[in-house]
Design a protein around this motif. Sequence first.
Motif, PDB file in Angstrom:
ATOM      1  N   GLU A   1       0.852  -1.193   0.000  1.00 29.77           N
ATOM      2  CA  GLU A   1       0.000   0.000   0.000  1.00 29.77           C
ATOM      3  C   GLU A   1       0.880   1.233   0.000  1.00 29.77           C
ATOM      4  OE1 GLU A   1      -2.294   0.725   3.574  1.00 29.77           O
ATOM      5  OE2 GLU A   1      -0.481   0.798   4.788  1.00 29.77           O
ATOM      6  N   GLN A   2       0.320   2.340  -0.437  1.00 32.52           N
ATOM      7  CA  GLN A   2       1.027   3.624  -0.357  1.00 32.52           C
ATOM      8  C   GLN A   2       0.148   4.590   0.429  1.00 32.52           C
ATOM      9  OE1 GLN A   2       3.590   4.363  -4.248  1.00 32.52           O
ATOM     10  NE2 GLN A   2       1.437   4.184  -4.746  1.00 32.52           N
ATOM     11  N   THR A   3       0.783   5.304   1.343  1.00 35.95           N
ATOM     12  CA  THR A   3       0.010   6.257   2.137  1.00 35.95           C
ATOM     13  C   THR A   3       0.018   7.647   1.502  1.00 35.95           C
ATOM     14  OG1 THR A   3       1.988   6.592   3.465  1.00 35.95           O
ATOM     15  CG2 THR A   3       0.361   5.027   4.320  1.00 35.95           C
ATOM     16  N   ALA A   4       0.936   7.866   0.573  1.00 39.73           N
ATOM     17  CA  ALA A   4       0.966   9.149  -0.132  1.00 39.73           C
ATOM     18  C   ALA A   4       1.393   8.920  -1.581  1.00 39.73           C
ATOM     19  CB  ALA A   4       1.906  10.119   0.576  1.00 39.73           C
ATOM     20  N   GLY A   5       0.757   7.943  -2.233  1.00 40.20           N
ATOM     21  CA  GLY A   5       1.046   7.682  -3.646  1.00 40.20           C
ATOM     22  C   GLY A   5       0.654   8.920  -4.443  1.00 40.20           C
ATOM     23  N   HIS A   6       1.432   9.239  -5.474  1.00 37.51           N
ATOM     24  CA  HIS A   6       1.078  10.443  -6.230  1.00 37.51           C
ATOM     25  C   HIS A   6       1.266  10.279  -7.728  1.00 37.51           C
ATOM     26  CE1 HIS A   6       5.335  11.589  -6.606  1.00 37.51           C
ATOM     27  NE2 HIS A   6       5.453  11.089  -5.379  1.00 37.51           N
ATOM     28  N   GLY A   7       0.612  11.178  -8.449  1.00 31.10           N
ATOM     29  CA  GLY A   7       0.734  11.234  -9.895  1.00 31.10           C
ATOM     30  C   GLY A   7       1.482  12.496 -10.266  1.00 31.10           C
TER      31      GLY A   7
END
Length: 254
Positions: free
Chosen positions: A45-51
């Motif tokens: 999981e990512q807690t601050a995944g971004h594009g």
Amino acid sequence: IQANLANSADCEILTFASLNSTNDYAKQYLSQQPVTKPVVILADEQTAGHGRLGRSFYSPKTTGLYLSILLPVTANGSVIPGLLTTGTGMAVVKALQKVLPDLPLRLKWINDLVVHQRKCGGILTEAINDLESNQISHLIVGIGLNLVTQDFPADLKDIAGALSKTPLDRNKLAADIITEFLKMYATYETGDFLPEYRRYSAVLGRQIQANTRGKIITGVAQDIDTMGHLLVATDQGLTTLSSGEITKVQLDPA
Ligand code: BT5
């Protein structure tokens, strides 16, 4: 994952239960040691995944696959980040087709994987400059996929989708994606994957609206060139988009 890789000696694999962002971890990793062969970073999981542009990428555990590939750039190799994003889309499609052969996967320039107009995945390519030479020394290619049907948060309900109703073998899929990616990366600067890419494009030949550097452009998407740029035939002539995103695509007649 390593066991499923075609050439496992070609890269190093690091897995985590949770990270803020696999792309950000790749940057941190690079700041701590020399990186001379590809390093793959996976997180459940990512807690601050971004594009792009600081937009967030929703990355809950169990239902998705989130990984980054940190790549050293060879001294005389050309670096075309936009084209690499395009090639990565094609590599992901190839890996997914092995497990989901009937799924109508499409690639929406420049970094969206879509099924029935719903976004099921995104790619984020970041270039890292060497501080001394100010040349690109490494690339980080992040891939995020919504694997399994899920309840999306309100802001994604109308746009996001998933690839499968039932769970997929995430390790096998990750290994296939990495294998296809490394194959593609070996020659991507030649654009050799573009003929195949064109067949999976959700936009080529269609009337589109795109937003590029704050400007709205409408026209027919003509082609992707060997830089990964999108060529759009507008009323004013042919326009080349190097960044931005497609906000509307004409659909097939019902
Ligand atoms: C992208 O950005 O689509 C690139 C996403 C890359 C994610 C991977 S995961 C591993 C690696 N580590 C990271 O931190 N990132 C990479 P962009 O084109 O800017 O699109 C972002 C937009 O997509 C958001 O503003 C939402 O509208 C939408 N979105 C966010 N999460 C989504 C999801 N899970 N599924 C579908 N759409 C989503």
